[in-house]
Design an enzyme around this catalytic site. Sequence first.
Site, PDB file in Angstrom:
ATOM      1  N   GLU A 241     -70.100  10.285 -13.466  1.00  0.00           N
ATOM      2  CA  GLU A 241     -69.616   9.118 -14.377  1.00  0.00           C
ATOM      3  C   GLU A 241     -68.931   8.248 -13.349  1.00  0.00           C
ATOM      4  O   GLU A 241     -69.301   6.869 -13.575  1.00  0.00           O
ATOM      5  CB  GLU A 241     -68.598   9.564 -15.035  1.00  0.00           C
TER       6      GLU A 241
ATOM      7  N   GLY B 163     -54.634   9.417 -21.965  1.00  0.00           N
ATOM      8  CA  GLY B 163     -55.533   8.603 -21.403  1.00  0.00           C
ATOM      9  C   GLY B 163     -55.953   9.413 -20.255  1.00  0.00           C
ATOM     10  O   GLY B 163     -56.934  10.339 -20.172  1.00  0.00           O
TER      11      GLY B 163
END
Length: 381
Positions: free
Chosen positions: A244, A132
């Site tokens: 982002e 992740g």
Amino acid sequence: MQRDLFEEEHQLFRETVREFLAREVAPHHDQWEKDGIVPREVWKKAGEIGMFGFGVPEEYGGAGITDFRYNAVIVEEVIRIGASGLGYSLHNDVMAPYFVDLTDDEQKARWLPGFVSGELITAVGMTEPGAGSDLQGIRTTAVREGNHYVLNGQKTFITNGINSDLVVVVAKTDPAAGARGTSLLVVERGMEGFSRGRNLEKIGMHAQDTAELFFDNVRVPAANLLGAAEGQGFFQLMGNLPQERLSIAVMAVAAAETVLQTTIEYCKSRKAFGRSIGSFQNTRFVLAELDTEVEIARHYVDKCIRALNAKELTVVDAAKAKWWTTELQTKVIDRCLQLHGGYGYMMEYPVAKAWVDSRVQTIYGGTTEIMKEIIGRSFGF
């Protein structure tokens, strides 16, 4: 304090976006929540009014405008009506830099017109079942064979995973080279060996399609490599993360503002012991605290937007914005739910949906813990 981020053209654009969302999204979003996905048609309709690809050159159908304030307008208006199913922010805020800045002329001609029109929906394949936050731990591989890469591996938690036509996949092209052995490949809908798993069931954001992706000997043309050479993927990802994370911060503040305002109105009308609950000192103190923190967050995020437009937003600045605003968002919404009492636990009240939708904000785009680590490392310890 007066907000001074936007100019007249941004406010006019906001009116266009608000009208579109009221007509094409708000009446249908409850059904999309049940369906677990947003229909592709609403992407095409958004493309028709110019909601995608502001920075795309005019020759490919875009506006040729590099101004994140337009992106912020869309995010704020989408959040204002609770339309958490729309994956527009991923498309505009996260994916656009890859398709505008890292593509050659042939790739631009092939992909950008559809990106702008909403006919080509995009996604990024980073997260894997065993990787992740640690992007260097990915196991998906791409082996060069002639004019193709043979891609093998899987991704999970992919936003726009079902609807996506173009997926920027992070893969190891040289597993022995560490960070310099990662590349970005664009996998297109229909490529043999590319399949999608289930539309994942989440605790919130039910209308947003989030899926598993599988790659079984997918032959990706070498012409679909992003960037001038192999091995630049990790650095390309790092370069785009500040935008982002700022996008997530914009969402967080907009959500906190929206829920706070509806809660203030609720506290004016809801009666307890013969008077409005807003007249109780505890309620006023809670709302005063939340209002102060949200306004302070708003001004920091607006300053970050200006910095991004000036190409001055740092990784550390973006990390600060991301963790602080998302943690604030969850705090604000949780305390607003408490002020609603039992009604706050009912999904017919917007605060309930906002509560479940907000929880992922401190996780995706880099967890709060990772953001703090980035900031802490900047001290030179």
